[in-house]
Design an enzyme around this catalytic site. Structure first.
Site, PDB file in Angstrom:
ATOM      1  N   SER A  30      -3.320  -7.952   2.970  1.00 27.24           N
ATOM      2  CA  SER A  30      -3.233  -7.629   4.735  1.00 27.24           C
ATOM      3  C   SER A  30      -4.070  -9.041   5.406  1.00 27.24           C
ATOM      4  CB  SER A  30      -4.429  -6.826   5.070  1.00 27.24           C
ATOM      5  OG  SER A  30      -4.247  -5.725   4.430  1.00 27.24           O
ATOM      6  N   HIS A  73       1.115  -0.893   0.366  1.00 28.86           N
ATOM      7  CA  HIS A  73       0.237   0.636   0.051  1.00 28.86           C
ATOM      8  C   HIS A  73       0.195   0.741   0.156  1.00 28.86           C
ATOM      9  CE1 HIS A  73      -2.627  -2.475   2.038  1.00 28.86           C
ATOM     10  NE2 HIS A  73      -3.431  -2.215   1.564  1.00 28.86           N
ATOM     11  N   ARG A 108      -1.723  -5.936  -8.394  1.00 33.63           N
ATOM     12  CA  ARG A 108      -0.687  -7.062  -7.908  1.00 33.63           C
ATOM     13  C   ARG A 108      -0.571  -8.204  -8.865  1.00 33.63           C
ATOM     14  NH1 ARG A 108      -2.704  -8.200  -1.931  1.00 33.63           N
ATOM     15  NH2 ARG A 108      -4.894  -7.655  -3.731  1.00 33.63           N
ATOM     16  N   LYS A 141     -18.630  -5.407   7.733  1.00 37.07           N
ATOM     17  CA  LYS A 141     -17.778  -6.333   7.837  1.00 37.07           C
ATOM     18  C   LYS A 141     -17.076  -6.534   8.867  1.00 37.07           C
ATOM     19  CE  LYS A 141     -13.718  -6.744   4.674  1.00 37.07           C
ATOM     20  NZ  LYS A 141     -12.662  -6.116   3.459  1.00 37.07           N
TER      21      LYS A 141
HETATM   22  O1  PNS Z   1      -8.632  -2.455   0.104  1.00 38.06           O
HETATM   23  P1  PNS Z   1     -10.159  -3.711  -0.496  1.00 38.06           P
HETATM   24  O2  PNS Z   1     -10.399  -3.956   0.344  1.00 38.06           O
HETATM   25  O3  PNS Z   1      -9.428  -4.099  -1.726  1.00 38.06           O
HETATM   26  O4  PNS Z   1     -10.575  -2.242  -0.642  1.00 38.06           O
HETATM   27  C1  PNS Z   1     -11.852  -2.390  -1.038  1.00 38.06           C
HETATM   28  C2  PNS Z   1     -12.159  -0.718  -1.334  1.00 38.06           C
HETATM   29  C3  PNS Z   1     -12.809  -0.068  -0.706  1.00 38.06           C
HETATM   30  C4  PNS Z   1     -11.935  -0.006  -2.589  1.00 38.06           C
HETATM   31  C5  PNS Z   1     -13.640  -1.223  -2.756  1.00 38.06           C
HETATM   32  O5  PNS Z   1     -14.370  -2.281  -1.924  1.00 38.06           O
HETATM   33  C6  PNS Z   1     -14.844  -0.074  -2.212  1.00 38.06           C
HETATM   34  O6  PNS Z   1     -14.872   0.871  -3.081  1.00 38.06           O
HETATM   35  N1  PNS Z   1     -15.759   0.186  -1.070  1.00 38.06           N
HETATM   36  C7  PNS Z   1     -16.744   1.227  -0.866  1.00 38.06           C
HETATM   37  C8  PNS Z   1     -18.164   1.021  -2.187  1.00 38.06           C
HETATM   38  C9  PNS Z   1     -18.124   1.064  -3.333  1.00 38.06           C
HETATM   39  O7  PNS Z   1     -18.198   2.100  -2.930  1.00 38.06           O
HETATM   40  N2  PNS Z   1     -18.883  -0.416  -3.592  1.00 38.06           N
HETATM   41  C10 PNS Z   1     -18.981  -0.120  -4.326  1.00 38.06           C
HETATM   42  C11 PNS Z   1     -17.432  -0.473  -5.660  1.00 38.06           C
HETATM   43  S1  PNS Z   1     -18.194  -0.624  -7.200  1.00 38.06           S
END
Ligand code: PNS
Length: 168
Positions: free
Chosen positions: A128, A17, A90, A41
């Site tokens: 993570s 990150h 990645r 979550k």
């Molecule tokens: O670190 P992560 O868990 O891979 O991040 C995922 C994240 C937070 C980027 C994604 O889950 C997200 O954007 N969540 C916020 C809710 C949202 O916008 N959902 C629609 C995505 S198209």
């Protein structure tokens, strides 16, 4: 001035990150790291703790904002005046879900563009969830995280089992 938001769970932040943040900083004038707070979550660290660990893991004076958000990432980005969402890739297997998210985000907010940054080779395997599992099972993760995060992991996952009564 192009502002970019880098959204994620960061539970906890690791060197992969930090590498993405550093590279985003070299491309965009303003970078805001968005720490998702999703009540549905189960996180190891609370949103406040994840924000704090990020702030303490970033180099001082690096001019990167770290904010907690809930709800849609594109809405958070637009609220921050950002026209870019940064995501790290990645490996190609990440692309399936990332592509889907990017397209959905563009549909929701056509003025916000997703930019993918490939991770440094050394961090390809880093996630993570994997590092938490490795750490919980006694593996060393010190090279994968900052000392602040290593300490937080130690406190959270390897607290002395004082509450467990000893038999007899
Ligand atoms: O670190 P992560 O868990 O891979 O991040 C995922 C994240 C937070 C980027 C994604 O889950 C997200 O954007 N969540 C916020 C809710 C949202 O916008 N959902 C629609 C995505 S198209």
């Amino acid at each position: 001035m192009t502002a970019a938001v880098y959204p994620g769970s960061f539970d906890p932040v690791h060197r992969g990150h930090l590498d993405v943040i550093e590279r985003a900083r070299s491309i965009f004038e303003r970078v805001v790291v968005g720490v998702l707070d999703n009540p549905q979550k189960a996180y190891l660290f609370s949103a406040e703790e994840r924000v704090e660990l990020l702030r303490r893991s970033l180099p001082p004076g690096g001019d990167v904002d770290v904010r907690r958000f809930s709800g849609l990432a594109v809405r958070f980005a637009a609220g921050e005046g950002a026209t870019v969402i940064v995501r790290g890739l990645r490996q190609t297997s990440d692309l399936d879900s990332e592509f889907q998210m990017a397209l959905m985000n563009r549909r929701l907010e056509p003025g916000v563009h997703t930019v993918f940054l490939t991770t440094a080779f050394a961090n390809v395997y880093l996630s993570s969830s994997l590092l938490k599992e490795v750490f919980a099972l006694g593996g060393a993760v010190d090279e994968m995280v900052t000392p602040e995060v290593a300490t937080a992991l130690r406190t959270r996952l390897r607290a002395p089992a004082a509450a467990v009564p000893t038999p007899g």
